[in-house]
Scaffold this motif. Sequence first.
Motif, mmCIF file in Angstrom:
data_model
loop_
_atom_site.group_PDB
_atom_site.id
_atom_site.type_symbol
_atom_site.label_atom_id
_atom_site.label_comp_id
_atom_site.label_asym_id
_atom_site.label_seq_id
_atom_site.Cartn_x
_atom_site.Cartn_y
_atom_site.Cartn_z
ATOM 1 N N ARG A 183 0.929 -1.154 -0.025
ATOM 2 C CA ARG A 183 0.061 -0.084 0.086
ATOM 3 C C ARG A 183 0.838 1.319 -0.032
ATOM 4 N N GLY A 184 0.668 2.294 -0.985
ATOM 5 C CA GLY A 184 1.356 3.433 -1.147
ATOM 6 C C GLY A 184 2.848 3.178 -1.594
ATOM 7 N N ALA A 185 3.212 2.296 -2.136
ATOM 8 C CA ALA A 185 4.576 1.820 -2.289
ATOM 9 C C ALA A 185 4.701 1.981 -4.031
ATOM 10 N N ALA A 186 3.631 2.237 -4.914
ATOM 11 C CA ALA A 186 3.872 2.290 -6.027
ATOM 12 C C ALA A 186 4.635 3.290 -6.802
ATOM 13 N N TRP A 187 5.691 3.345 -7.598
ATOM 14 C CA TRP A 187 6.557 3.941 -8.341
ATOM 15 C C TRP A 187 5.370 5.105 -9.252
ATOM 16 N N THR A 188 5.911 6.312 -9.224
ATOM 17 C CA THR A 188 5.216 7.256 -10.361
ATOM 18 C C THR A 188 6.353 7.692 -11.291
ATOM 19 N N ARG A 189 5.813 8.860 -12.205
ATOM 20 C CA ARG A 189 6.653 9.431 -12.965
ATOM 21 C C ARG A 189 7.307 10.690 -12.372
ATOM 22 N N HIS A 190 6.571 10.974 -11.215
ATOM 23 C CA HIS A 190 6.533 12.320 -10.801
ATOM 24 C C HIS A 190 7.549 12.657 -9.572
ATOM 25 N N GLY A 191 8.202 11.466 -9.323
ATOM 26 C CA GLY A 191 9.049 11.723 -8.006
ATOM 27 C C GLY A 191 10.314 12.022 -8.112
#
Length: 358
Positions: free
Chosen positions: A164-172
Amino acid sequence: MPTLREVGEIEALRRLIAGGRAREGSAVPAGDARAGDAAEGAVVLGAGDDAAVLRPRDGHDLVATTDALVENVHYLSDWLGAEALGARLATVNLSDLAAMGAAPRWALVSIGARPEREVDDLVALERGIAEALEADGAVIVGGNLTAVAGAEWSSLTLLGETRRGAAWTRHGARAGDWIAVSGFPGRAGAGSRLALAMGEAARAPLWRPLIQAWGAPRSQVPLAMALAAEGAVTAAIDVSDGFAGDLARMCEASGMGATIDEELLPEDRLLEQAARALGVAPEELRFGPSDDYELLVTLAAAGRDACEAAAERLGVPFGVVGVVTETRGRVDLRDSRGEVRPMPRGGYDHFRAASPIR
Ligand SMILES: [Mg+2]
């Protein structure tokens, strides 16, 4: 060899489901429940009913993606057999979950086939999909088959999980983060351009690694899982349109810029040879449109060594090629003489493409 028209939809579906079911149980990760079991994290009901029933694990987020392959738009039947096409369809979706740091779990397949299509081709397509998914821990839990009059297509919807809450994104991505990439960007685009330019001559053994990068890319899910365990990835994207285009996209989403060091890019003599054969600059192949399905990530400075070591343990080429900068929207290339210039921008736009094939 019977065709779809000869066996009909019901029998074709039965054969497809039979193929998928045979592998269903084996691909459920150890410790998880099997079909029908009441425990969490399971296929409660798989293919064969009106819909599948899936149960994510407690404390996890569900991550979803979908992608389609259309004949003569994404592939040429002469260059890709049914099973390889299935593997490719799985890989393009697995690659999107890799870019989210998500573990692939469940897939839904939709196929549009002409009535003259042999049923065995569909079974091979499904086998290609199922085997590629299984290698990364996912199973087919349902699907749909429809008749088409024109170009054939196949589409996959893939669900995966992250804590939970650990997904990577493009915006970090943040200024000072390292930029790292797997594999040899540009090879898939080089392969497709060779095939289009040379025809049969592109089947020469010399070009095989490039033709394979185009037709049979491998998923970077194992690398993504290994990097996720290190906890140092700050942003991620998969290279599906081309190194420059996808890097620019990640920088844009993060409100950052980037400087790529030409000297840090993996040496690729074969790509340079292809550039000469095609009469183009090597950087056009390296940075331009290319659906490599490699993993492009930014790493917190302190995590670099651990991430490179994790990739090395897997035997996957992966390394730092540049750094995130504060100059929003600007992607530069520093050459061996230390001179800095804007990176030639590329990337594939489906609605503005000059070439019908990628
Ligand atoms: Mg993607």
